[in-house]
Design an enzyme around this catalytic site. Structure first.
Site, PDB file in Angstrom:
ATOM      1  N   GLU A  46      19.040  -1.077  12.737  1.00  0.00           N
ATOM      2  CA  GLU A  46      19.901  -0.284  11.868  1.00  0.00           C
ATOM      3  C   GLU A  46      20.700   0.746  12.656  1.00  0.00           C
ATOM      4  OE1 GLU A  46      16.404  -0.002   8.514  1.00  0.00           O
ATOM      5  OE2 GLU A  46      16.842   1.668   9.824  1.00  0.00           O
ATOM      6  N   CYS A  51      23.683   7.559  14.392  1.00  0.00           N
ATOM      7  CA  CYS A  51      22.267   7.459  14.744  1.00  0.00           C
ATOM      8  C   CYS A  51      21.993   6.017  15.156  1.00  0.00           C
ATOM      9  CB  CYS A  51      21.443   7.857  13.515  1.00  0.00           C
ATOM     10  SG  CYS A  51      19.682   7.651  13.776  1.00  0.00           S
ATOM     11  N   CYS A  64       8.874  -0.544  16.870  1.00  0.00           N
ATOM     12  CA  CYS A  64       8.403   0.461  17.833  1.00  0.00           C
ATOM     13  C   CYS A  64       6.943   0.155  18.151  1.00  0.00           C
ATOM     14  CB  CYS A  64       8.531   1.857  17.222  1.00  0.00           C
ATOM     15  SG  CYS A  64       8.129   3.186  18.372  1.00  0.00           S
ATOM     16  N   CYS A  91       3.158   6.069  14.855  1.00  0.00           N
ATOM     17  CA  CYS A  91       3.073   7.385  14.209  1.00  0.00           C
ATOM     18  C   CYS A  91       2.776   7.140  12.727  1.00  0.00           C
ATOM     19  CB  CYS A  91       4.375   8.148  14.395  1.00  0.00           C
ATOM     20  SG  CYS A  91       4.783   8.352  16.139  1.00  0.00           S
ATOM     21  N   CYS A 146       5.563   7.210   9.992  1.00  0.00           N
ATOM     22  CA  CYS A 146       6.845   6.543  10.288  1.00  0.00           C
ATOM     23  C   CYS A 146       6.781   5.071   9.928  1.00  0.00           C
ATOM     24  CB  CYS A 146       7.194   6.706  11.766  1.00  0.00           C
ATOM     25  SG  CYS A 146       8.656   5.765  12.241  1.00  0.00           S
ATOM     26  N   CYS A 199      15.028   6.160   8.637  1.00  0.00           N
ATOM     27  CA  CYS A 199      14.494   5.263   9.653  1.00  0.00           C
ATOM     28  C   CYS A 199      13.692   4.066   9.108  1.00  0.00           C
ATOM     29  CB  CYS A 199      13.585   6.148  10.509  1.00  0.00           C
ATOM     30  SG  CYS A 199      12.902   5.439  11.950  1.00  0.00           S
TER      31      CYS A 199
HETATM   32  N1  SAH Z   1      10.962   7.279  18.502  1.00  0.00           N
HETATM   33  C1  SAH Z   1      11.740   8.447  18.609  1.00  0.00           C
HETATM   34  C2  SAH Z   1      13.091   8.371  17.931  1.00  0.00           C
HETATM   35  C3  SAH Z   1      13.166   7.679  16.583  1.00  0.00           C
HETATM   36  S1  SAH Z   1      12.420   8.482  15.202  1.00  0.00           S
HETATM   37  C4  SAH Z   1      10.979   9.646  18.110  1.00  0.00           C
HETATM   38  O1  SAH Z   1       9.908   9.471  17.525  1.00  0.00           O
HETATM   39  O2  SAH Z   1      11.423  10.766  18.357  1.00  0.00           O
HETATM   40  C5  SAH Z   1      13.576   9.779  14.780  1.00  0.00           C
HETATM   41  C6  SAH Z   1      12.933  10.945  14.022  1.00  0.00           C
HETATM   42  O3  SAH Z   1      12.614  10.563  12.652  1.00  0.00           O
HETATM   43  C7  SAH Z   1      11.622  11.394  14.633  1.00  0.00           C
HETATM   44  O4  SAH Z   1      11.543  12.795  14.699  1.00  0.00           O
HETATM   45  C8  SAH Z   1      10.613  10.846  13.662  1.00  0.00           C
HETATM   46  O5  SAH Z   1       9.417  11.526  13.776  1.00  0.00           O
HETATM   47  C9  SAH Z   1      11.321  11.033  12.337  1.00  0.00           C
HETATM   48  N2  SAH Z   1      10.744  10.242  11.242  1.00  0.00           N
HETATM   49  C10 SAH Z   1      10.187   9.024  11.287  1.00  0.00           C
HETATM   50  N3  SAH Z   1       9.762   8.626  10.069  1.00  0.00           N
HETATM   51  C11 SAH Z   1      10.059   9.614   9.212  1.00  0.00           C
HETATM   52  C12 SAH Z   1       9.882   9.798   7.811  1.00  0.00           C
HETATM   53  N4  SAH Z   1       9.308   8.867   7.056  1.00  0.00           N
HETATM   54  N5  SAH Z   1      10.312  10.950   7.251  1.00  0.00           N
HETATM   55  C13 SAH Z   1      10.929  11.892   8.018  1.00  0.00           C
HETATM   56  N6  SAH Z   1      11.121  11.772   9.349  1.00  0.00           N
HETATM   57  C14 SAH Z   1      10.699  10.658   9.946  1.00  0.00           C
HETATM   58 FE1  SF4 Z   2       8.154   5.048  16.996  1.00  0.00          FE
HETATM   59 FE2  SF4 Z   2       8.513   6.056  14.565  1.00  0.00          FE
HETATM   60 FE3  SF4 Z   2       6.809   7.222  16.240  1.00  0.00          FE
HETATM   61 FE4  SF4 Z   2       9.459   7.402  16.721  1.00  0.00          FE
HETATM   62  S1  SF4 Z   2       8.365   8.268  14.983  1.00  0.00           S
HETATM   63  S2  SF4 Z   2       7.817   6.911  18.204  1.00  0.00           S
HETATM   64  S3  SF4 Z   2      10.119   5.362  15.955  1.00  0.00           S
HETATM   65  S4  SF4 Z   2       6.615   5.129  15.380  1.00  0.00           S
END
Ligand code: SAH
Ligand code: SF4
Length: 379
Positions: A111, A124, A131, A135, A138, A360
């Site tokens: 995306e 973005c 990934c 997390c 996420c 995301c």
């Molecule tokens: N992997 C990298 C970049 C992609 S995620 C990272 O983790 O930094 C981009 C941002 O979106 C990160 O700060 C992540 O923690 C946040 N993010 C992911 N899922 C989310 C969600 N469901 N609600 C709000 N922020 C989220």
């Molecule tokens: Fe991967 Fe999502 Fe964690 Fe970023 S926030 S490192 S995209 S699992």
């Protein structure tokens, strides 16, 4: 926000399986391109000409490259292409946010989201399909298929957005794409080589020419690569912090078990080129009853003390089956007030494009669900 879903259906334009294999120009540095052109028996200056047509003017059709002779054009079109990723869905939000779901030739999807604001337009982009990190808040982390995006696939997202936004020639006044954030799918520092090559191409003055100050790389905390990104690329750094105690961060951002907070903060404190004009952005997702107490806020402010910082409080964006709830508006406000009082400006990120699932990983999942429903597979 009013919900106006404008969706344009896209044709499937995958190349014919018997088509000759041509190399994507979108993944070649100026030096790589020159080497290939010289190897094909052509003079060096042809590389510079081709580079400008592709990166300055956004051309994909060799016949439009007016200073190349017919024979050279034919030769180039046999060797190269500048094709964009295929758009399988395009959604535009009532707030102007645009989201593209892209498909690559191997069938994988990623995306890209464009977010217009008063004085900037931010793209973005994704760095991986899925990934490898997991997390817990996420959605991207729950997707099974993972691979790195190539340099061409990373640059392709920028080129596609510039096509759609009418941003050619690059660098024109009032351009709509002014900033790039690596905050889409994937962990950019797990795909360092391709991300670095792509950013160098996008920063090149002969081409798109976006300044490193307008590019922000977001990482969950791959400590050894942070210094390298600062020294070699000099882009802005954003850290997905989300918790200020190792015990909780181990759970929310599991890479913390490998690189705990002390090591992460140390790498950030020493990030090359840090100053009041170039600060670290700390991303902090607001999870109800998990990381949003006054005590969490105090510890957060103590942790980043002395580091030139911006704070970004992100309302949690729930997805089907997600184990968390977003903190209530009063809690977010109270947290934000404390942050403001400590001297950090405008910290709450306004959710954008909510009517088009701009967060995301969400559009990709929705499209997979729809496909499963169509084919009768449960999921
Ligand atoms: N992997 C990298 C970049 C992609 S995620 C990272 O983790 O930094 C981009 C941002 O979106 C990160 O700060 C992540 O923690 C946040 N993010 C992911 N899922 C989310 C969600 N469901 N609600 C709000 N922020 C989220
Ligand atoms: Fe991967 Fe999502 Fe964690 Fe970023 S926030 S490192 S995209 S699992």
């Amino acid at each position: 926000m009013t919900t106006q879903l404008a969706q344009t259906p896209m044709p499937d334009t995958a190349p014919h399986p018997d088509a000759p294999v041509r190399q994507s120009l979108l993944g070649l540095s100026p030096a790589d391109l020159e080497a290939q052109i010289v190897a094909a028996g052509l003079p060096k200056f042809r590389a510079r000409q081709l580079w400008r047509w592709v990166w300055r003017h956004g051309l994909t059709n060799f016949d439009e490259m007016s200073d190349l002779g017919k024979t050279v054009r034919a030769q180039f079109s046999e060797m190269f292409h500048a094709d964009r990723p295929v758009v399988t869905r395009r959604l535009q939000s009532s707030d102007g946010t645009i989201k593209w779901l892209l498909r690559f030739p191997d069938g994988t999807e990623a995306e890209t989201v464009y977010i217009p604001d008063r004085e900037r337009g931010t793209l973005c982009i994704s760095s991986q399909i899925g990934c490898t990190l997991t997390c817990s808040f996420c959605h991207t982390g729950t997707q099974k298929l993972v691979r790195n995006l190539s340099t061409a696939e990373i640059c392709g997202q920028v080129m596609l957005a510039m096509d759609e936004l009418g941003d050619w020639p690059a660098g024109k006044p009032n351009r709509r794409l002014t900033n790039i954030v690596l905050m889409g799918m994937g962990e950019p520092l797990f795909n360092y080589e391709n991300v670095a090559a792509a950013m160098r191409i996008i920063m090149s003055g002969e081409g798109v020419g976006l300044s490193r100050r307008r590019i922000t790389l977001s990482t969950s905390g791959v400590v050894p690569e942070i210094k390298r990104a600062g020294e070699e690329l000099g882009v802005n750094l954003a850290i997905s912090l989300h918790a200020v105690r190792d015990e909780l961060r181990d759970e929310l951002v599991p890479i913390n078990r490998k690189y705990p907070l002390a090591a992460l903060i140390d790498a950030c404190r020493n990030y090359p080129g840090l100053s009041n004009a170039r600060r670290i952005t700390w991303e902090y997702v607001m999870l109800d009853g998990v990381n949003d107490s006054d005590e969490d806020c105090r510890e957060l402010l103590a942790l980043i003390k002395g580091i030139p910082s911006k704070l970004n409080l992100i309302p949690f964006n729930p997805w089907p089956g997600s184990p968390y709830k977003c903190s209530g508006p009063e809690r977010i406000e109270a947290f934000a007030r404390k942050v403001l009082k400590a001297g950090y400006a405008s910290p709450v990120r306004t959710p954008r494009g909510q009517d088009i699932m701009a967060a995301c990983g969400q559009l990709k999942s929705a499209s997979e669900r729809q496909r499963r429903q169509k084919t009768g597979v449960a999921g």
